[in-house]
Each structure stands twice: as C-alpha cells, then as structure tokens.
Scaffold this motif. Structure first.
Motif, short mmCIF file in Angstrom:
data_model
loop_
_atom_site.label_atom_id
_atom_site.label_comp_id
_atom_site.label_asym_id
_atom_site.label_seq_id
_atom_site.Cartn_x
_atom_site.Cartn_y
_atom_site.Cartn_z
N VAL A 183 0.85 -1.05 0.12
CA VAL A 183 -0.04 0.06 0.07
C VAL A 183 0.97 1.36 0.00
O VAL A 183 1.86 1.25 0.30
CB VAL A 183 -0.90 -0.06 1.12
N VAL A 184 0.21 2.25 -0.63
CA VAL A 184 1.01 3.71 -0.36
C VAL A 184 0.20 4.46 0.39
O VAL A 184 -1.16 4.20 0.40
CB VAL A 184 1.36 4.29 -1.84
N THR A 185 0.52 5.51 1.05
CA THR A 185 -0.19 6.32 1.92
C THR A 185 -0.45 7.82 0.87
O THR A 185 0.39 8.23 0.24
CB THR A 185 0.28 6.85 3.18
N LYS A 193 -7.28 4.98 -5.15
CA LYS A 193 -6.83 4.03 -5.43
C LYS A 193 -5.97 3.76 -6.64
O LYS A 193 -5.03 3.11 -7.20
CB LYS A 193 -8.27 3.10 -5.74
N ALA A 219 -2.44 4.66 -6.03
CA ALA A 219 -1.86 3.41 -5.63
C ALA A 219 -1.44 2.49 -6.66
O ALA A 219 -0.31 2.08 -6.84
CB ALA A 219 -2.60 2.91 -4.70
N ALA A 236 1.55 -0.09 -6.40
CA ALA A 236 1.07 -0.81 -5.13
C ALA A 236 -0.42 -1.26 -5.43
O ALA A 236 -0.94 -1.07 -6.51
CB ALA A 236 0.82 0.26 -4.01
N ASP A 277 -2.98 -0.88 -3.18
CA ASP A 277 -4.22 -0.19 -2.65
C ASP A 277 -3.40 1.13 -2.02
O ASP A 277 -2.50 1.30 -1.70
CB ASP A 277 -4.89 -0.91 -1.75
N ALA A 278 -4.42 2.02 -1.61
CA ALA A 278 -3.91 3.43 -0.67
C ALA A 278 -4.47 3.19 0.57
O ALA A 278 -5.67 2.79 0.91
CB ALA A 278 -4.39 4.59 -1.57
N SER A 332 -8.71 2.53 0.58
CA SER A 332 -9.62 3.06 -0.32
C SER A 332 -10.99 2.76 -0.29
O SER A 332 -11.99 3.28 -0.57
CB SER A 332 -9.04 3.00 -1.85
N ASP A 392 4.46 2.36 1.71
CA ASP A 392 5.27 3.40 1.16
C ASP A 392 6.52 2.52 0.76
O ASP A 392 7.73 3.38 0.77
CB ASP A 392 5.42 4.58 2.04
#
Ligand code: PDD
Length: 285
Positions: free
Chosen positions: A133-135, A158, A161, A166, A168-169, A181, A255
């Motif tokens: 995931v990314v923030t 989304k 990301a 990635a 998802d976010a 998301s 991240d």
C-alpha cells in the motif's frame, strides 16, 4: 453471458438496465450503497449490511423503495438468476430522478438497483503474498460513516496506488491512518495486538471489521480500537485490510517499507482463516 440486473422491482438483461440522466445519484452522488459477499451461493452477514443501509438512508433523510425483506428476496433471486456461487451483490439506492435542484425533491421516487459480480473470494490470489500500500492524504468528506456513492476521492486514491505499482492506498489525516480506499486498515504490534482505528465519522463502520474484531476476541487475540500513525504502521509486525469484497488481505509493504519479514503474518493468516470459516458456517441462502 450477460447478467440479469435488478432495477426498481424488475429483473432485466444487463443492456436494458437503465436509470434516468436526471437521477440524483448521477447528478449529485445523492445515493447510498452496500456490497454483500456471496460464498457457496449464500449471503454473508447480510443482515448487518442491511442495518447499515438503513442507517445510511436515515442519516441522509432518504427513504428506501423496498423493505429489508423485499431487498433480501431480490438479492437471493439475483444470485439464483445469475447462477452466482462466489462474489458480491452490489446494491444502490438513490433519491431518484428529479429536475436538477440542490434541494431535495418534495416527493422523491427513490431508485433501487442491484447487480452481481463474480469474484474468487476464498482463493483470492492476493491472500497468498499480500499487497503493497502507499499512503495518500484523505481528501474525502467528513461523514465517512455514511456509505455514499460519492467515491471520487477513494477512486483517486486507488488509482494513485496502482500508478505507484501498489495494490491499494491507505488514507491519512493529521498523521493518522483512517482506512484503505475501500477497506478498513489494521496493524499488529510487536506484542501481538491487532490495532484498527476506533469508530467515528472518520471511517466506514465495516461489517467485516466488526466480525473480525468479534472473532479475534473469541479466539483470545488482543484487540485495540485506536488511531495509529503511518510511522507506527511501518514499524508494525503485520498489517492487513478487511472488506466484504476481500475478507482479510495481508499488507506486506507500506510506502516501499517492508512490514515484518515481507510475508503475510501469522495473526493475519489466522484471522483470514477464522473469518472464512465463520462466514461459511453462517451464509444465508
Ligand atoms: N467497500 N471502508 C471503506 C471506505 C469501504 O468502502 C469499505 C467497503 C470498507 C469495508 O466495509 P465492509 O467490511 O462492510 O465491506 C471500509 C466496499 C466493499 C466497496 O466499496 O466495494
């Protein structure tokens, strides 16, 4: 094979499933929705989804065109007509068609649509290896407890990301993770405590979240409902998400930083297992 879709009391072939361009769901995102999972041809935790639907409708002063009993009957008929073994039933209610005006129509004629989506929920390939995931900043409105179809900020998160490679976010507000998301976000601390954000207007009150927390407690897995920061998440031993359309999915990178040993954690795998076992045992056909 084309799906059969439910539109305002009728079951029609997908190409004939239409609503008005004046529908307030289209013009104002003036609508609410639910996604119930289907396992072994049965609905999972559907009563809880319909209770949350009632609450969302109530918060927006919107009426349902069908009783919960009528909705369940239609959901089951849709599952049968589409021969759905595993996947989801999507349901949306809008305030219906009216000439464009910010004020609510005096005599609304709400729209109700439902359709099925086939999806491997148990043999979800993401469960084996987990997702990254990314923030991203949480750009959504302030009533995230209401499950509205106003999903543009979530959709942007989304896509950001996916563009970053990635899966998802995780959305962040004031340094704290709110949720994914389209799912609730969790970490597991070094002490083996499952941590997920407390309920409030900042997150959707996930039905899967409620079940996973209940099952954790029943299996003597410690749980804490509180906010956690991105920094705490990055140094957690495990991370995971839950939703009706994914059940429990491990998160193995945040991240770009590896969580634990980079593989789905033991507690996460256990939660997925006990969730699926419990869902299977209680489906409503
Ligand atoms: N999303 N948080 C958000 C923002 C969500 O959109 C969802 C569900 C959840 C998890 O809730 P539940 O466990 O009741 O599915 C949390 C659905 C699946 C969707 O929009 O497709």
């Amino acid at each position: 094979m084309s799906r059969i879709v439910y539109v305002n009391g009728r079951f029609v072939p997908e190409p004939e499933a239409r609503v008005s361009v004046f529908d307030r769901g289209f013009l104002f995102a003036d609508g609410v929705y639910e996604v119930s999972s289907v396992l072994d041809r049965g609905l999972v935790d559907n009563a809880a989804h319909l209770a949350r639907l009632e609450r969302s409708l109530g918060e927006l002063g919107m009426a349902s065109p069908a009783s919960p009993e009528e909705i369940v009957r239609a959901q089951k008929e849709l599952i049968a007509r589409n021969d759905l073994d595993e996947g989801v039933v999507y349901l949306q209610i809008t305030r219906g068609p009216a000439d464009r005006d910010f004020a609510y129509p005096a005599e609304p004629e709400p729209t109700l649509v439902m359709f099925t989506q086939e999806k491997p929920l148990v043999d979800n390939p993401l469960a084996a290896h987990g997702i990254a995931v990314v923030t991203v900043p949480d750009l959504r409105w302030k009533r995230r407890d209401v499950k509205t179809v106003g999903l543009l900020a979530a959709s942007m998160a989304k896509q950001a990301a996916l563009d970053a490679g990635a899966g998802d976010a995780w959305m962040v507000e004031d340094g704290f993770v709110t949720e994914g998301s389209s799912n609730n976000a969790y970490i597991v601390t070094g002490g083996g405590v499952v941590v997920t954000r407390h309920l409030g207007n900042e997150i959707l009150h996930g039905i899967t979240r409620a079940a996973v927390l209940r099952l954790s407690r029943e299996h003597r897995i410690a749980v804490e409902e509180r906010a956690f920061t991105v920094e705490e998440a990055k140094s957690a031993t495990e991370a995971l998400i839950t939703s009706a359309s994914s059940f429990v999915i491990p998160v193995v990178r945040i991240d770009g930083e590896t969580i634990g040993d980079g593989r789905p954690g033991a507690i996460t795998r256990r939660l997925r297992e006990i969730y699926i076992e419990s869902a299977r045992a209680s489906v409503d056909r």
